[in-house]
Write a protein that holds these residues in place. Structure first.
Motif, PDB file in Angstrom:
ATOM      1  N   ALA A  86      26.261   5.453  35.310  1.00  0.00           N
ATOM      2  CA  ALA A  86      25.519   4.580  34.425  1.00  0.00           C
ATOM      3  C   ALA A  86      25.041   5.290  33.178  1.00  0.00           C
ATOM      4  O   ALA A  86      24.204   6.161  33.231  1.00  0.00           O
ATOM      5  N   PRO A  87      25.583   4.923  32.104  1.00  0.00           N
ATOM      6  CA  PRO A  87      25.150   5.512  30.862  1.00  0.00           C
ATOM      7  C   PRO A  87      23.994   4.730  30.304  1.00  0.00           C
ATOM      8  O   PRO A  87      23.925   3.540  30.475  1.00  0.00           O
TER       9      PRO A  87
ATOM     10  N   PRO B  53      24.595  -8.467  23.297  1.00  0.00           N
ATOM     11  CA  PRO B  53      25.997  -8.115  23.147  1.00  0.00           C
ATOM     12  C   PRO B  53      26.143  -6.761  22.485  1.00  0.00           C
ATOM     13  O   PRO B  53      27.102  -6.082  22.671  1.00  0.00           O
ATOM     14  N   GLU B  54      25.162  -6.420  21.716  1.00  0.00           N
ATOM     15  CA  GLU B  54      25.250  -5.174  20.973  1.00  0.00           C
ATOM     16  C   GLU B  54      25.317  -3.991  21.916  1.00  0.00           C
ATOM     17  O   GLU B  54      25.796  -2.928  21.574  1.00  0.00           O
ATOM     18  N   ALA B  55      24.804  -4.189  23.082  1.00  0.00           N
ATOM     19  CA  ALA B  55      24.775  -3.081  24.018  1.00  0.00           C
ATOM     20  C   ALA B  55      26.171  -2.530  24.229  1.00  0.00           C
ATOM     21  O   ALA B  55      26.364  -1.341  24.413  1.00  0.00           O
ATOM     22  N   ALA B  56      27.104  -3.401  24.180  1.00  0.00           N
ATOM     23  CA  ALA B  56      28.460  -2.974  24.443  1.00  0.00           C
ATOM     24  C   ALA B  56      28.989  -2.091  23.333  1.00  0.00           C
ATOM     25  O   ALA B  56      29.787  -1.214  23.553  1.00  0.00           O
ATOM     26  N   GLN B  57      28.548  -2.358  22.179  1.00  0.00           N
ATOM     27  CA  GLN B  57      29.082  -1.614  21.074  1.00  0.00           C
ATOM     28  C   GLN B  57      28.297  -0.346  20.796  1.00  0.00           C
ATOM     29  O   GLN B  57      28.762   0.545  20.134  1.00  0.00           O
ATOM     30  N   ARG B  58      27.151  -0.327  21.312  1.00  0.00           N
ATOM     31  CA  ARG B  58      26.314   0.828  21.057  1.00  0.00           C
ATOM     32  C   ARG B  58      26.919   2.042  21.731  1.00  0.00           C
ATOM     33  O   ARG B  58      27.441   1.964  22.823  1.00  0.00           O
ATOM     34  N   ARG B  59      26.796   3.127  21.097  1.00  0.00           N
ATOM     35  CA  ARG B  59      27.326   4.334  21.702  1.00  0.00           C
ATOM     36  C   ARG B  59      26.545   4.639  22.957  1.00  0.00           C
ATOM     37  O   ARG B  59      25.362   4.328  23.068  1.00  0.00           O
ATOM     38  N   VAL B  60      27.229   5.246  23.833  1.00  0.00           N
ATOM     39  CA  VAL B  60      26.552   5.616  25.064  1.00  0.00           C
ATOM     40  C   VAL B  60      25.503   6.669  24.752  1.00  0.00           C
ATOM     41  O   VAL B  60      25.744   7.609  24.010  1.00  0.00           O
ATOM     42  N   ARG B  61      24.389   6.459  25.315  1.00  0.00           N
ATOM     43  CA  ARG B  61      23.306   7.396  25.056  1.00  0.00           C
ATOM     44  C   ARG B  61      23.552   8.679  25.822  1.00  0.00           C
ATOM     45  O   ARG B  61      23.808   8.666  27.022  1.00  0.00           O
TER      46      ARG B  61
ATOM     47  N   VAL C 261      23.410  -1.803  35.901  1.00  0.00           N
ATOM     48  CA  VAL C 261      24.813  -1.926  36.310  1.00  0.00           C
ATOM     49  C   VAL C 261      25.614  -2.600  35.213  1.00  0.00           C
ATOM     50  O   VAL C 261      26.705  -2.178  34.863  1.00  0.00           O
ATOM     51  N   SER C 262      25.037  -3.605  34.678  1.00  0.00           N
ATOM     52  CA  SER C 262      25.722  -4.333  33.618  1.00  0.00           C
ATOM     53  C   SER C 262      26.025  -3.425  32.441  1.00  0.00           C
ATOM     54  O   SER C 262      27.117  -3.433  31.889  1.00  0.00           O
ATOM     55  N   GLU C 263      25.044  -2.649  32.113  1.00  0.00           N
ATOM     56  CA  GLU C 263      25.245  -1.775  30.966  1.00  0.00           C
ATOM     57  C   GLU C 263      26.264  -0.690  31.266  1.00  0.00           C
ATOM     58  O   GLU C 263      27.046  -0.294  30.412  1.00  0.00           O
ATOM     59  N   ALA C 264      26.211  -0.237  32.481  1.00  0.00           N
ATOM     60  CA  ALA C 264      27.177   0.795  32.849  1.00  0.00           C
ATOM     61  C   ALA C 264      28.592   0.262  32.738  1.00  0.00           C
ATOM     62  O   ALA C 264      29.479   0.904  32.196  1.00  0.00           O
ATOM     63  N   VAL C 265      28.761  -0.912  33.240  1.00  0.00           N
ATOM     64  CA  VAL C 265      30.083  -1.524  33.176  1.00  0.00           C
ATOM     65  C   VAL C 265      30.449  -1.816  31.737  1.00  0.00           C
ATOM     66  O   VAL C 265      31.561  -1.551  31.288  1.00  0.00           O
ATOM     67  N   THR C 266      29.497  -2.327  31.069  1.00  0.00           N
ATOM     68  CA  THR C 266      29.756  -2.662  29.673  1.00  0.00           C
ATOM     69  C   THR C 266      30.126  -1.434  28.866  1.00  0.00           C
ATOM     70  O   THR C 266      30.977  -1.482  28.006  1.00  0.00           O
ATOM     71  N   ALA C 267      29.447  -0.366  29.193  1.00  0.00           N
ATOM     72  CA  ALA C 267      29.738   0.854  28.458  1.00  0.00           C
ATOM     73  C   ALA C 267      31.171   1.291  28.674  1.00  0.00           C
ATOM     74  O   ALA C 267      31.839   1.773  27.771  1.00  0.00           O
ATOM     75  N   ILE C 268      31.603   1.095  29.872  1.00  0.00           N
ATOM     76  CA  ILE C 268      32.977   1.473  30.169  1.00  0.00           C
ATOM     77  C   ILE C 268      33.942   0.571  29.423  1.00  0.00           C
ATOM     78  O   ILE C 268      34.946   1.001  28.887  1.00  0.00           O
ATOM     79  N   LEU C 269      33.573  -0.652  29.397  1.00  0.00           N
ATOM     80  CA  LEU C 269      34.462  -1.610  28.748  1.00  0.00           C
ATOM     81  C   LEU C 269      34.328  -1.583  27.244  1.00  0.00           C
ATOM     82  O   LEU C 269      35.178  -2.075  26.538  1.00  0.00           O
ATOM     83  N   GLY C 270      33.214  -0.996  26.843  1.00  0.00           N
ATOM     84  CA  GLY C 270      32.889  -1.074  25.428  1.00  0.00           C
ATOM     85  C   GLY C 270      33.974  -0.643  24.477  1.00  0.00           C
ATOM     86  O   GLY C 270      34.094  -1.173  23.391  1.00  0.00           O
TER      87      GLY C 270
END
Length: 739
Positions: free
Chosen positions: A561-562, A630-638, A475-484
DNA sequence: GTTAGGG
DNA sequence: CCCTAAC
């Protein structure tokens, strides 16, 4: 007070500069271009560290490299360590909160204002600029005359000086109207002759700025800073604000202090500062709403000592923002475009709490946005921004910000915007709107408070066997991806989207208390992120959709969720892909869905504005979570390759061979903006690997054995024949046709 | 800007 | 998918 002995310049701005010869000025601007962003960030960081304290330490500027390679190297270092927009926001918000809490006295009451200064440039062609300059000066003065009260004494002083000065200088150099208050003559760098002279002196001013940078202390802040520290209401940000590159467009709100409410409306003069010992606000033409300028409540730290007190606190170098504004602007634009096109902001997990609590430590969160490699940013996107910047000239805050400012300014802008949206309630003296027509009534403050962020439609698939912890992570990553990719703010009034950024709150009907209950905000993915290029016509201003030469394939990262599991559940179901396998049609959401104003977009987060509430909560929203990575946020969505994509890849490689990934990309994935040739190369690599391992070891969506066999065959073939066959590769066009 | 390869 | 070296 602090900034007494300062020289205030009121040099009227001139119109956009035509192409100018490359001179020392140009060189200086390059220096500024190179250093300013970092200086800003460093400054912000420093401020963060010093939050709550008056001991602001100027950042140490790096050596300015001469060679292109050196520049790149240093620049990269800078970029890699930059703070993300949200970090900045956190900083700003935190500081703001702290200040508000700590100071009950509005800046405006204390008096001094920073305002003003004007800079600019002597023009090399005074004749051309004469009229406009005069006019501007007049406007400014008129504006100033609206002031009243003790706190405006300085303004009046300036006004007075300006008038005098005007009369003195007009005949000889109307373009450079200077207001001088006392300043020490011994200023070695910014000699009066350099700054107050007639046209042609600008170069000196620029050089001066450059020199400062070269000296590595563009913003050094000696003990005696200008701020009216005595009133305790000034923020650190109000002290040395780098503005140099801002002297560009009067509409840009980004040029103001990070957390000065007053800055929000983009109507006030810009502060120009180099050494923090002095601040020279800029006044530039095109400042839209002069009528509101007089408000100059808080934060207008005028570096002039109204009493004529020349106790100079060491403020001997009035900075002049130089100007050759247009050039600087061009540079800024270029950088912004580049930035926007090739990078996206990373959401940082930085905890706002730290800021709120005024913890000085940075906690090593000094990262910023990730460099998105240019290869990953589509050419079209870049082009789009380019166009956008052109049309944005008439846009609102955001447009201006995006198109007319330097990177550093962009950050400022973003924070300001957010600030405007989220913190405007806090006694912001100025309206939170962008530019507004002149001659409007004074602004009334609109109090807004956002209670919470709602995240609708966040669909997540996760195996039953997954742990709760992994679910949380997902969930965190999904949200983060959106916010990324950073966020855009949408405003909904009574369910209807307000698209016109230029409208004032009043015009938009947001100023009425009874309507505020129906005011909503949306967080929208930043188009700059990943393939989610645009959200349709949602906000043509922002991306310049309207000016896009051609409709771009609209791709959108599904809010699902990406990158959550290796199964790649986030990816859309494979689509039939005849010739253009990936043309981004795999997007789940159509642009129409995304841009439909009436309903909350699937990928935007609904916000509800509610009356007064704890500001801190708001401030924390974007930063609350602090992922371990933190890098997860910047990483491109897989985005796992679908079988269709694999097939297309295999087919292309069979024809083109390995080692020609760019061609493969162009022929088979040209419209798949989210697939770079590096991606294709990587995928091929994994395909080869996959083909070699046992089916039991394979993960993800199964690839038909037939395809894997072809992979092995092709790989073997090209491994052998690559060298010799590449000598006579058939034209790409033909190949594509064959494909 | 591309390509290759390690992570 | 990221990063970097090498070209």
């Amino acid at each position: 007070m602090v900034g007494s002995d300062n020289r205030i310049q009121a040099v009227t701005p001139r119109r956009a500069l035509p192409d100018e010869p490359i001179t020392a000025t140009h060189r200086a601007l390059e220096v500024a271009e190179f250093l300013l962003p970092m200086s800003l960030w460093d400054m912000v960081l420093q401020k963060r560290v010093d939050c709550g304290s008056s001991g602001y330490q100027a950042p140490v500027m790096p050596h300015f490299p001469r060679s292109a390679k050196g520049k790149r190297s240093v620049r990269k270092k800078v970029e890699d360590s930059q703070m993300c927009a949200f970090d900045l926001l956190a900083t700003v918000a935190g500081n703001l909160l702290s200040e508000r809490e700590n100071s009950s006295t509005p800046c405006s009451d204390t008096g001094t204002s920073n305002n003003v200064a004007v800079k600019d440039t002597a023009t090399e062609d005074p004749l051309d600029k004469e009229k406009p300059c005069k006019l501007e000066a007049f406007d400014w003065l008129r504006c100033t005359e609206d002031l009243s009260g003790p706190e405006n004494d300085l303004k009046m002083q300036i006004k007075h000086d300006m008038k005098e000065n005007t009369s003195k200088t007009t005949s000889s150099d109307p373009a450079s109207l200077c207001v001088k208050s006392d300043m020490s003559e011994e200023d070695p760098i910014s000699g009066e002759s350099k700054f107050f002279g007639a046209g042609g002196k600008i170069g000196h001013a620029v050089d001066t700025v450059a020199e400062r940078y070269a000296m590595g202390r563009p913003y050094s802040s000696p003990a005696g800073s200008l701020e009216c520290k005595e009133d305790g209401s000034k923020t650190p940000q109000q002290a040395g604000r780098p503005v140099a590159g801002n002297a560009i467009d009067g509409n840009a709100p980004h040029m103001y202090s990070l957390n000065d409410d007053m800055d929000l409306d983009g109507k006030t003069p810009t502060l120009v500062s180099s050494d923090s010992n002095f601040e020279v606000p800029l006044y530039r033409k095109n400042i839209p709403c002069i009528s509101s300028f007089p408000k100059q409540d808080e934060c207008m730290d005028l570096p002039v000592d109204k009493d004529g007190d020349d106790n100079s606190s060491g403020c001997t170098h009035p900075t002049v923002v130089t100007n050759k504004a247009s050039r600087l602007q061009r540079i800024g634009d270029r950088r912004i475009r580049k930035l926007l096109a090739s990078k996206f902001w990373k959401v940082s997990p930085t905890m706002l709490q730290d800021d709120v609590e005024q913890k000085p430590a940075l906690r090593g969160k000094r990262m910023c946005y990730t460099r998105q490699r240019t290869q990953r940013s589509s050419f079209k996107r870049r082009k789009l921004f380019y166009n956008c910047s052109v049309s944005a000239s008439d846009g609102g805050i955001y447009n201006e910000g995006v198109s007319n400012i330097c990177e550093k300014d962009r950050i400022k802008l973003e924070t300001n915007d957010l600030h405007a949206t989220w913190f405007g309630a806090n006694g912001a003296p100025s309206s939170t709107t962008g530019q507004k027509p002149c001659c409007e009534l004074p602004d009334y403050r609109v109090k807004l408070s956002i209670k919470s962020f709602k995240v609708p439609e966040l669909v997540i698939e996760i195996p039953e066997t997954a742990t709760v912890g992994s679910l949380k992570r997902t969930v965190s990553e999904a949200v983060t991806a959106i916010l990324g990719g950073g966020l855009r703010i949408g405003v909904l009034l009574q369910g209807k989207k307000i698209r016109h950024d230029n409208k004032t709150l009043r015009q938009a009907g947001i100023s009425q208390g009874d309507k505020l209950d129906n005011l909503g905000f949306t967080l929208e993915p930043n188009p700059g992120q990943a393939p989610a290029l645009l959200t349709g016509s949602e906000d043509p201003h922002f991306l310049g959709l309207g000016c896009a030469p051609e409709p771009l394939p609209l791709a959108r990262i599904p809010p699902t969720a990406p990158a959550t599991t290796d199964q790649g559940v986030s990816d859309a179901s494979p689509q039939p892909m005849p010739t253009c396998p990936e043309s981004d049609h795999d997007s789940v959401y159509s642009p129409a869905d995304a841009s439909s104003p009436e309903k909350t977009t699937a990928n935007s987060l609904a916000l509800v504005a509610v009356p007064p509430m704890n500001i801190e909560a708001l401030a924390m929203v974007p930063l609350r979570s602090k992922p371990k990575r933190p890098e997860a946020a910047q990483r491109r969505v897989r985005r796992p390759f679908s079988v269709a994509e694999v097939e297309a890849l295999v087919q292309a490689v069979e024809k083109l061979g390995t080692g020609r990934w760019r061609d493969v990309k162009l022929c088979a994935f040209e419209n798949a903006n989210h697939r770079t040739y590096v991606d294709l190369k990587d995928k091929w690599k994994t395909l080869v690997h996959t083909a070699r391992i046992s089916p039991q070891q394979r993960r993800g969506e199964p690839v038909p054995q037939e395809l894997l066999d072809r992979v092995l065959t092709a790989h073997a073939y090209w491994s052998q024949h690559q060298a010799k066959l590449q000598l006579k590769p058939p034209p790409s066009a033909e190949i594509c046709q064959l494909l």
